[in-house]
Design a protein around this motif. Sequence first.
Motif, PDB file in Angstrom:
ATOM      1  N   ARG A 240       0.852  -1.182   0.000  1.00 53.42           N
ATOM      2  CA  ARG A 240       0.000   0.000   0.000  1.00 53.42           C
ATOM      3  C   ARG A 240       0.895   1.242   0.000  1.00 53.42           C
ATOM      4  O   ARG A 240       1.773   1.388   0.866  1.00 53.42           O
TER       5      ARG A 240
ATOM      6  N   LYS B  42       1.342   5.052   0.491  1.00 51.20           N
ATOM      7  CA  LYS B  42       0.730   6.167   1.206  1.00 51.20           C
ATOM      8  C   LYS B  42       0.721   7.395   0.284  1.00 51.20           C
ATOM      9  O   LYS B  42       1.718   7.668  -0.414  1.00 51.20           O
ATOM     10  N   PRO B  43      -0.334   8.064   0.346  1.00 50.11           N
ATOM     11  CA  PRO B  43      -0.372   9.293  -0.462  1.00 50.11           C
ATOM     12  C   PRO B  43       0.719  10.264  -0.036  1.00 50.11           C
ATOM     13  O   PRO B  43       1.107  10.316   1.132  1.00 50.11           O
TER      14      PRO B  43
ATOM     15  N   THR C 193      -1.357  13.578   2.688  1.00 48.62           N
ATOM     16  CA  THR C 193      -2.578  12.948   3.159  1.00 48.62           C
ATOM     17  C   THR C 193      -3.755  13.905   3.138  1.00 48.62           C
ATOM     18  O   THR C 193      -4.904  13.488   3.068  1.00 48.62           O
TER      19      THR C 193
ATOM     20  N   PRO D  59       7.962   1.487   7.320  1.00 48.69           N
ATOM     21  CA  PRO D  59       8.649   2.494   8.127  1.00 48.69           C
ATOM     22  C   PRO D  59       7.685   3.349   8.920  1.00 48.69           C
ATOM     23  O   PRO D  59       6.472   3.310   8.701  1.00 48.69           O
TER      24      PRO D  59
ATOM     25  N   GLY E 118       5.435   6.103  10.175  1.00 49.47           N
ATOM     26  CA  GLY E 118       4.632   7.128   9.499  1.00 49.47           C
ATOM     27  C   GLY E 118       4.160   6.732   8.122  1.00 49.47           C
ATOM     28  O   GLY E 118       3.638   7.564   7.371  1.00 49.47           O
TER      29      GLY E 118
ATOM     30  N   THR F 213      -0.748   2.007  11.120  1.00 52.18           N
ATOM     31  CA  THR F 213      -1.864   2.166  12.059  1.00 52.18           C
ATOM     32  C   THR F 213      -3.112   2.667  11.315  1.00 52.18           C
ATOM     33  O   THR F 213      -4.241   2.238  11.624  1.00 52.18           O
ATOM     34  N   HIS F 214      -2.897   3.501  10.343  1.00 50.69           N
ATOM     35  CA  HIS F 214      -4.027   3.976   9.552  1.00 50.69           C
ATOM     36  C   HIS F 214      -4.671   2.815   8.794  1.00 50.69           C
ATOM     37  O   HIS F 214      -5.900   2.705   8.731  1.00 50.69           O
TER      38      HIS F 214
ATOM     39  N   ASN G 107       6.453  10.928  12.721  1.00 50.07           N
ATOM     40  CA  ASN G 107       5.034  10.714  12.993  1.00 50.07           C
ATOM     41  C   ASN G 107       4.687  11.416  14.299  1.00 50.07           C
ATOM     42  O   ASN G 107       5.351  11.207  15.312  1.00 50.07           O
TER      43      ASN G 107
ATOM     44  N   SER H 262       3.403   8.446  16.801  1.00 50.31           N
ATOM     45  CA  SER H 262       4.078   7.215  16.390  1.00 50.31           C
ATOM     46  C   SER H 262       3.852   6.109  17.391  1.00 50.31           C
ATOM     47  O   SER H 262       3.923   6.329  18.609  1.00 50.31           O
ATOM     48  N   SER H 263       3.577   4.956  16.901  1.00 47.13           N
ATOM     49  CA  SER H 263       3.403   3.801  17.789  1.00 47.13           C
ATOM     50  C   SER H 263       4.763   3.375  18.312  1.00 47.13           C
ATOM     51  O   SER H 263       5.725   3.205  17.560  1.00 47.13           O
TER      52      SER H 263
ATOM     53  N   ALA I 152       5.297  -1.765  15.116  1.00 49.05           N
ATOM     54  CA  ALA I 152       5.891  -0.435  15.181  1.00 49.05           C
ATOM     55  C   ALA I 152       6.845  -0.292  14.004  1.00 49.05           C
ATOM     56  O   ALA I 152       7.583  -1.228  13.668  1.00 49.05           O
ATOM     57  N   GLY I 153       6.802   0.871  13.417  1.00 44.88           N
ATOM     58  CA  GLY I 153       7.581   1.071  12.194  1.00 44.88           C
ATOM     59  C   GLY I 153       9.061   1.210  12.454  1.00 44.88           C
ATOM     60  O   GLY I 153       9.502   1.800  13.449  1.00 44.88           O
TER      61      GLY I 153
END
Length: 897
Positions: A80, A82-83, A86, A207, A209, A213-214, A316, A319-320, A354-355
């Motif tokens: 996926r 990421k744009p 966002t 990585p 961010g 999680t999204h 992020n 961030s997780s 976690a990234g």
Amino acid sequence: MEEEKQKSISPPPCPSTVTVRRNPPRRARATPYTTTATKQQQPLSSHDVPTFPIDEILSIQIPQSETKPTVPESLKIFLRIKPLKTFTKVITTTTAKSRPRNVWPQNPSKKHIAKENRNPEIAKKVKKKEEETAAVACIALNDSYSVTLTPPQALQELKRSKTEVYEGFSHVFPADCSQNDVYDKMVQPLLEDFMKGKSGMLAALGPSGSGKTHTVFGTLKNPGIVPITLRQIFKKRDAISDDFVRSFNLSIFEICSERGKGEKAYDLLGGESSELSVQQSTIRGLKEVPIQSLEEAESLIGQAMLKRATATTNSNSQSSRSQCIINIRASCNRFSNETKMQSSDAMLTIVDLAGAEREKRTGNQGERLVESNFINNTSMVFGQCLRSLLEYQKNRKKGLQKHHQNSLLTRYLRDYLEGKKRMALILTVKAGEEDYLDTSYLLRQASPYMKIKFDNTEEPCNKRQLKTFPRAEKNKKIKLSAPKNSQIEDIFHEERNQIAQEVHLQGKKADPTDRSSPSLEHVAQDKNKREHIIMRNFSKVLWNVLKQYNEKLKVAEGEICTLKDSLRREELKSLGLETELISLKSSCLVESCIPEVEAVVYGNEKVSADESSESPVPSKNVNDDVRVRCHLSSQNDAEPRQSVNSEENAGIPSATTHVETEVTESPRDQVKDAVLVPCHLSSQNDAEPRQSISSEENVGIPSATTNVETEVTEFPRDQVIQNQDDPTPSPEQVEVSQDCINSRMSNVQTKSAISRRCPDSEKQERRLLPAPSRSLTEEMNDLDIKDKQIEKPQVEKGKTRVQKKAESTKVQEIEVPNPARESEPTSTKKQRNGQKPRRRLQPAASVLLTREINTLDIEDDIAEPKGNRGGKKTTVTQPRSQGSVTLLRHLTDNLHL
Ligand SMILES: Nc1ncnc2c1ncn2[C@@H]1O[C@H](COP(=O)(O)OP(=O)(O)OP(=O)(O)O)[C@@H](O)[C@H]1O
């Protein structure tokens, strides 16, 4: 024709006469083939035998089976993108809405963005920027299964990086894809299997961010995989027929590091004490919350996300900082026609990792940096597990590397990482030019995973699934507790049986009439064997212990022996030293006595000579300055004995006589010039009167058999002074001195071993007679005692009186005047200074004694009455001294002359 054929086939007719030949010529038999061929050729024709229908057989078409070859399912990896920005989608979708309403964690940046979006002018500017940045994206979508990664221009020039194409993905989600697209392509197949009772796992990698999680949780407006899955679960549950009664449980926990020291698990649905105990791959205490509706599930998810550890980094804003694991467990209860219930559980596990972070990009420091290390390490271990699985599938001889042991997450997901369960990965990447390195690293790392095959051996709705499930709390309990209980029960039953058997055996033994069965005998034998083995081992141990003690005892005995030896040596040394000391003392004593005795003798001789020439008055040269008393006596000696001359003791060899000397000094005022040295040779407990031992007897007596105690005492000063004043000893003074001597007899003791040992035995005296005595005896034997031609020396009266006194007091007191010393002959002086007076004195004493003996008139002595002993002053008319006569008599009695 037929007849001819029959003739040819039928044997020839038997002749009337038969000629038998010996060794008839043999003919080779015809082979069966030839015979049959001939037979077939002859009777059968080719068209008569039907041909084998091989063509017909071959022409038959066998219907092929419809089973398709089982192709192992490969690990599905989704990508996926990421744009780039966002907020573009936010602009397009939420322009009218001020704020998204969702329960998921809020990103503060979104609030700022939302504010910006309210202004249409700003929105236009942002849209322009988006179009500009889109041109510089590092990753481009080729098709649904491949992407092209283009390095930035700077990197292309410096590192010569080239554009790379990554293909083989199960599906690539472009930046503009929706959450539903992701669910449909990726989660839907897993969920269908899950609803059928198959477990599965889905994990998001990428990585920091990049949108993991999204993707997993999403927002309220754009819910992610978890809420959509829950929605679908409850939707499908209602659609399932009544045969199935399903219940679902939700558990969420996270794994994080505690200040970099270790991994810890926290229950995100638990109470305050949310820490979970971790043992190897098991996590205990995890709370499973049953979910009845979608609302309950969404509420729990929101609650868990609020608890999850997050932090703001440069990559992020939220961030997780932990690995989050969501478990949805489905319990399936199927009722069969036989009303038998068959339950099965399926677990759907969704993991939000976690990234991975780079320090340069995140700017983490301190605790954040420690968390980054933990996160990167976990991601690395996760990748190692997948790589090792791939290598294992390529070459199973190598074996599967157990990288999963290096982290708690991989331990927990062991079954999936070992290819035993179905799993799907979704890679989230950022498309920015500055994200090239992170994206390239992730794609390179994950692209080989696409070749991983899954051998799905799960069977739906059976108990075997329970063992292969991820180690959820319930399954762990089953795994850990069930075998223990069974083992305990087994042990309990065994012990109970054993006890029962023993009790039974005891009962059997108690009853001798009853015979035990063979099985019980066997049990008894086993028991005896066991006891025998135990006792044997015990005895061995005991024997070893005793051996050790025995060795220790031997060592101790050896030490004792050595100590005893050393003690003996020391005792011998001390004895030698004592002997030396005593000999030295005796020698000193003897040295001090000898000259005076000799002086006395010499003086006596001189006085006698003078008296014989001048006057019979006792010589005044005899002085009291030095008194030497040599007393040879025995204690408890009732009767007086004859004294011995001073030469007797003077001649005692120091080396052969044990002398105990006790020297007591009187007060100085009492000691002036006079020194009294009594030497007492005595024998204790000598009740019977006996004659004293002659000087010859004492001379040469070994020290071992003679004990002489000598005490040097002094007379009271008044007496001494009186003596000094009156050098001529009066009879009263002599008596007083004798009384003093007698009063000190208790202190002055000279013990003679000879007299103590055998005072009355003549034999022993003979036996103990020393060599000098023998020589003297020989000399005396040589003498012609009966010869009356012996000259009679003249003895002065004073001398005689003194000798008589000495006889009565058993002490011969010799008073030697100092002038007599001066008149000592040179030979006497030499003897006093000599170290060995014995050798010098012995001959002198012998000579003196011989002289006296020679001057004796034995017959007169024998006729001499004994009434003179009482110390009475008698005038000696005989020319010989009374002491000499007594001594001679004593010698003659003892020596049997
Ligand atoms: N596909 C997407 N569409 C819209 N927004 C996205 C998308 N992916 C990520 N975002 C947004 O990007 C931000 C970061 O995303 P997210 O927190 O999910 O990253 P992450 O990979 O979980 O990071 P970390 O690993 O640090 O937790 C979030 O605000 C999220 O809303």
